[in-house]
Scaffold this motif. Structure first.
Motif, PDB file in Angstrom:
ATOM      1  N   UNK A  15       0.855  -1.161   0.220  1.00  0.00           N
ATOM      2  CA  UNK A  15      -0.051   0.107  -0.065  1.00  0.00           C
ATOM      3  C   UNK A  15       0.885   1.467  -0.013  1.00  0.00           C
ATOM      4  N   UNK A  16       0.576   2.086  -1.046  1.00  0.00           N
ATOM      5  CA  UNK A  16       1.367   3.221  -1.117  1.00  0.00           C
ATOM      6  C   UNK A  16       0.596   4.910  -1.384  1.00  0.00           C
ATOM      7  N   UNK A  17       1.101   5.784  -0.553  1.00  0.00           N
ATOM      8  CA  UNK A  17       0.583   6.957  -0.775  1.00  0.00           C
ATOM      9  C   UNK A  17       1.214   7.668  -1.644  1.00  0.00           C
ATOM     10  N   UNK A  18       1.013   8.277  -2.781  1.00  0.00           N
ATOM     11  CA  UNK A  18       1.564   8.728  -3.706  1.00  0.00           C
ATOM     12  C   UNK A  18       1.004  10.219  -4.176  1.00  0.00           C
ATOM     13  N   UNK A  19       1.434  10.731  -5.297  1.00  0.00           N
ATOM     14  CA  UNK A  19       1.238  12.171  -5.611  1.00  0.00           C
ATOM     15  C   UNK A  19      -0.418  12.079  -6.274  1.00  0.00           C
ATOM     16  N   UNK A  35      -4.135 -14.322  -7.373  1.00  0.00           N
ATOM     17  CA  UNK A  35      -4.810 -13.264  -8.390  1.00  0.00           C
ATOM     18  C   UNK A  35      -4.378 -12.197  -8.014  1.00  0.00           C
ATOM     19  N   UNK A  36      -3.680 -11.169  -8.500  1.00  0.00           N
ATOM     20  CA  UNK A  36      -3.565  -9.662  -7.945  1.00  0.00           C
ATOM     21  C   UNK A  36      -4.068  -8.692  -8.622  1.00  0.00           C
ATOM     22  N   UNK A  37      -4.556  -7.962  -7.562  1.00  0.00           N
ATOM     23  CA  UNK A  37      -5.500  -6.584  -7.948  1.00  0.00           C
ATOM     24  C   UNK A  37      -4.796  -5.185  -7.677  1.00  0.00           C
ATOM     25  N   UNK A  38      -5.037  -4.359  -8.551  1.00  0.00           N
ATOM     26  CA  UNK A  38      -4.662  -2.992  -8.315  1.00  0.00           C
ATOM     27  C   UNK A  38      -5.819  -2.196  -7.899  1.00  0.00           C
ATOM     28  N   UNK A  39      -5.808  -1.427  -6.798  1.00  0.00           N
ATOM     29  CA  UNK A  39      -6.688  -0.549  -6.398  1.00  0.00           C
ATOM     30  C   UNK A  39      -6.183   0.697  -6.256  1.00  0.00           C
ATOM     31  N   UNK A  40      -6.832   1.817  -6.888  1.00  0.00           N
ATOM     32  CA  UNK A  40      -6.470   3.192  -6.719  1.00  0.00           C
ATOM     33  C   UNK A  40      -7.395   4.059  -6.134  1.00  0.00           C
ATOM     34  N   UNK A  41      -7.071   4.737  -4.953  1.00  0.00           N
ATOM     35  CA  UNK A  41      -8.014   5.626  -4.274  1.00  0.00           C
ATOM     36  C   UNK A  41      -9.325   4.779  -4.164  1.00  0.00           C
ATOM     37  N   UNK A  42      -9.295   3.779  -3.675  1.00  0.00           N
ATOM     38  CA  UNK A  42     -10.659   2.884  -3.227  1.00  0.00           C
ATOM     39  C   UNK A  42     -11.161   2.316  -4.610  1.00  0.00           C
ATOM     40  N   UNK A  43     -10.930   2.671  -5.732  1.00  0.00           N
ATOM     41  CA  UNK A  43     -11.434   2.148  -7.161  1.00  0.00           C
ATOM     42  C   UNK A  43     -10.478   0.972  -7.595  1.00  0.00           C
ATOM     43  N   UNK A  44     -11.485  -0.316  -7.945  1.00  0.00           N
ATOM     44  CA  UNK A  44     -10.607  -1.280  -8.571  1.00  0.00           C
ATOM     45  C   UNK A  44     -10.417  -0.919  -9.900  1.00  0.00           C
ATOM     46  N   UNK A  45      -8.952  -1.195 -10.253  1.00  0.00           N
ATOM     47  CA  UNK A  45      -8.958  -0.960 -11.588  1.00  0.00           C
ATOM     48  C   UNK A  45      -8.809  -2.200 -12.468  1.00  0.00           C
ATOM     49  N   UNK A  46      -7.840  -3.104 -12.055  1.00  0.00           N
ATOM     50  CA  UNK A  46      -7.548  -4.540 -12.754  1.00  0.00           C
ATOM     51  C   UNK A  46      -7.141  -5.609 -11.927  1.00  0.00           C
ATOM     52  N   UNK A  47      -7.175  -6.793 -12.628  1.00  0.00           N
ATOM     53  CA  UNK A  47      -6.680  -7.948 -11.713  1.00  0.00           C
ATOM     54  C   UNK A  47      -6.144  -8.846 -12.773  1.00  0.00           C
ATOM     55  N   UNK A  48      -5.285  -9.822 -12.308  1.00  0.00           N
ATOM     56  CA  UNK A  48      -4.867 -10.594 -13.231  1.00  0.00           C
ATOM     57  C   UNK A  48      -5.764 -12.124 -13.777  1.00  0.00           C
ATOM     58  N   UNK A 103       4.962   5.269  -9.395  1.00  0.00           N
ATOM     59  CA  UNK A 103       6.117   4.225  -9.191  1.00  0.00           C
ATOM     60  C   UNK A 103       6.013   3.094  -8.647  1.00  0.00           C
ATOM     61  N   UNK A 104       4.961   2.785  -7.648  1.00  0.00           N
ATOM     62  CA  UNK A 104       4.503   1.637  -7.013  1.00  0.00           C
ATOM     63  C   UNK A 104       4.213   0.542  -8.116  1.00  0.00           C
ATOM     64  N   UNK A 105       3.421   1.165  -8.873  1.00  0.00           N
ATOM     65  CA  UNK A 105       3.168   0.005 -10.100  1.00  0.00           C
ATOM     66  C   UNK A 105       4.423  -0.453 -10.824  1.00  0.00           C
ATOM     67  N   UNK A 106       5.336   0.261 -11.239  1.00  0.00           N
ATOM     68  CA  UNK A 106       6.385   0.327 -11.968  1.00  0.00           C
ATOM     69  C   UNK A 106       7.295  -0.781 -10.891  1.00  0.00           C
ATOM     70  N   UNK A 107       7.412  -0.656  -9.717  1.00  0.00           N
ATOM     71  CA  UNK A 107       8.394  -1.496  -9.005  1.00  0.00           C
ATOM     72  C   UNK A 107       7.600  -2.704  -8.576  1.00  0.00           C
TER      73      UNK A 107
END
Length: 231
Positions: A15-19, A35-48, A103-107
């Motif tokens: 979990x990261x806090x970014x700009x 299965x991995x999921x990406x959540x941005x500001x509480x909004x589901x973006x996508x998963x694997x 940056x978190x997603x890149x890492x």
């Protein structure tokens, strides 16, 4: 980018806090592994869990180029890496640029759990990762591409952050056209079709505007909006 099923049994991996706010990588068990999921500001973006529509985003753009030799592509949003991996699997692409502002997603791709999807594509000499905001890039960059494949929101009518709305505005579409070579293709992923966005594309001077549905495991089709910058 909508989830394939109601979330259960999740574990927060990072979990990261970014700009642009909070970004979270979550993990859950699936029938074929984690299965991995990406959540941005509480909004589901996508998963694997699936990835067929993210792959189709690249295939549809490539097919719309109708055999153009050695085309280049800009992918807007690294996400879970399906689009990048699909691009790298196509030898015809001469240059593959990926814009990712988190940056978190890149890492997570470089050294984290998402490396299993993107590792070979990141090692491909055609691939370059641009750590910047896509809206800023299309407005301010000087490079041009034969295809823009954009997947940074749940669609033109459902943006992750307010600033992303510019991308689908007349000003943003004009900037996208400037980043395209004559006859180049703009492909935009969406969780649902948008007749208003199709009209915006036509009003911005694009031709060949159409929307392709992609059936996915959860049963509700994703779509890819396609448009061509006139030669």
């Amino acid at each position: 980018m909508e989830p394939s099923s109601r979330p259960t049994g999740h574990r927060t991996v990072d979990r990261r806090d970014g700009p642009y706010g909070e970004v979270v990588l979550r993990e859950r068990s699936g029938p074929d592994g984690e299965i991995h999921e990406i959540i941005a500001n509480g909004c589901f973006l996508m998963d694997t869990s699936d990835g067929r529509s993210e792959r189709r985003l690249l295939d549809a753009a490539y097919e719309a180029l109708d055999g153009r030799p050695s085309p280049s592509v800009l992918i807007g949003g690294l996400g879970v890496g399906f689009s990048l991996a699909r691009a790298a699997a196509e030898p015809a692409w001469s240059r593959i640029a990926v814009v990712e502002r988190e940056q978190a997603i890149i890492e997570w791709h470089m050294s984290g759990p998402l490396r299993r999807i993107s590792d070979a594509a990141l090692a491909d000499p055609r691939t370059v990762i641009l750590h910047t905001d896509l809206v800023d890039h299309v407005h301010n960059a000087s490079d041009t591409y034969d295809a823009l494949c954009l997947d940074i929101d749940n669609g033109p009518d459902w943006t992750v952050t307010e600033g992303n709305g510019n991308l689908y505005s007349p000003d943003g579409l004009a900037a996208c056209a400037r980043r395209l070579t004559p006859g180049g293709v703009l492909a935009v992923w969406s969780a649902k079709p948008s007749a208003d966005f199709e009209e915006s594309l036509r009003n911005a001077g694009f031709s060949g505007v159409r929307t392709e549905e992609i059936r996915v495991a959860r049963g509700v089709p994703d779509v890819v909006h396609l448009a061509v910058r006139p030669a």
